[in-house]
Design a protein around this motif. Structure first.
Motif, PDB file in Angstrom:
ATOM      1  N   SER A  71      31.301  44.368  36.816  1.00  0.00           N
ATOM      2  CA  SER A  71      30.797  43.753  37.992  1.00  0.00           C
ATOM      3  C   SER A  71      32.032  43.662  38.971  1.00  0.00           C
ATOM      4  O   SER A  71      33.129  44.113  38.549  1.00  0.00           O
ATOM      5  N   ASP A  73      33.658  41.632  42.811  1.00  0.00           N
ATOM      6  CA  ASP A  73      33.579  40.459  43.549  1.00  0.00           C
ATOM      7  C   ASP A  73      34.395  41.040  44.884  1.00  0.00           C
ATOM      8  O   ASP A  73      35.543  41.038  45.042  1.00  0.00           O
ATOM      9  N   LYS A  76      36.845  38.997  46.692  1.00  0.00           N
ATOM     10  CA  LYS A  76      38.052  38.897  46.066  1.00  0.00           C
ATOM     11  C   LYS A  76      38.749  40.363  45.840  1.00  0.00           C
ATOM     12  O   LYS A  76      39.986  40.357  45.258  1.00  0.00           O
TER      13      LYS A  76
END
Length: 128
Positions: A71, A73, A76
């Protein structure tokens, strides 16, 4: 230049879990495909998992399918690899990589040559 720093590796018993992180600096990676590879002692580096820059497409090596989850982000600037049901064969140094060449939002890449920058790796050791 892009710097990738992996973390989260360690020693775990078979059946356990670890979550690897790959923090990027030097460039925003939200528009780039990324992947995880690993290298066991005495073996060549092998593909583990890949993700398109949108996160809409994921792909896994057969050996980790159903146990690992990749995954990202983008806010971030971080890539993750959740590893469950770990086995001794999962032992190795885990590397994250980023492809800076253009790719569509639905493309992922499984070849080491497809990637441009690599982290220094984080050791994962699974004891039986």
């Amino acid at each position: 230049q892009v710097q990738l720093v992996e973390s989260g590796g360690g020693l775990v018993q078979a059946g356990g879990s670890l979550r690897l992180s790959c923090a990027a600096s030097g460039r925003t990676l939200s528009r780039y495909a990324m992947g995880w590879f690993r290298q066991a002692p005495g073996k060549e580096r092998e593909f583990v998992a890949a993700i398109s820059w949108t996160g809409s497409r994921l792909y896994y090596a057969d050996s980790v399918k159903g146990r690992f989850t990749i995954s990202r982000d983008n806010a971030k600037n971080t890539l993750y690899l959740q590893m469950n049901s770990l086995a001794p064969d999962d032992t190795g140094v885990y590397y994250c990589a980023v492809r800076l060449a253009w790719s569509s939002g639905s493309q992922y890449y499984t070849g080491a040559r497809d990637y441009d920058y690599w982290g220094q790796g984080t050791q994962v050791t699974v004891s039986s």
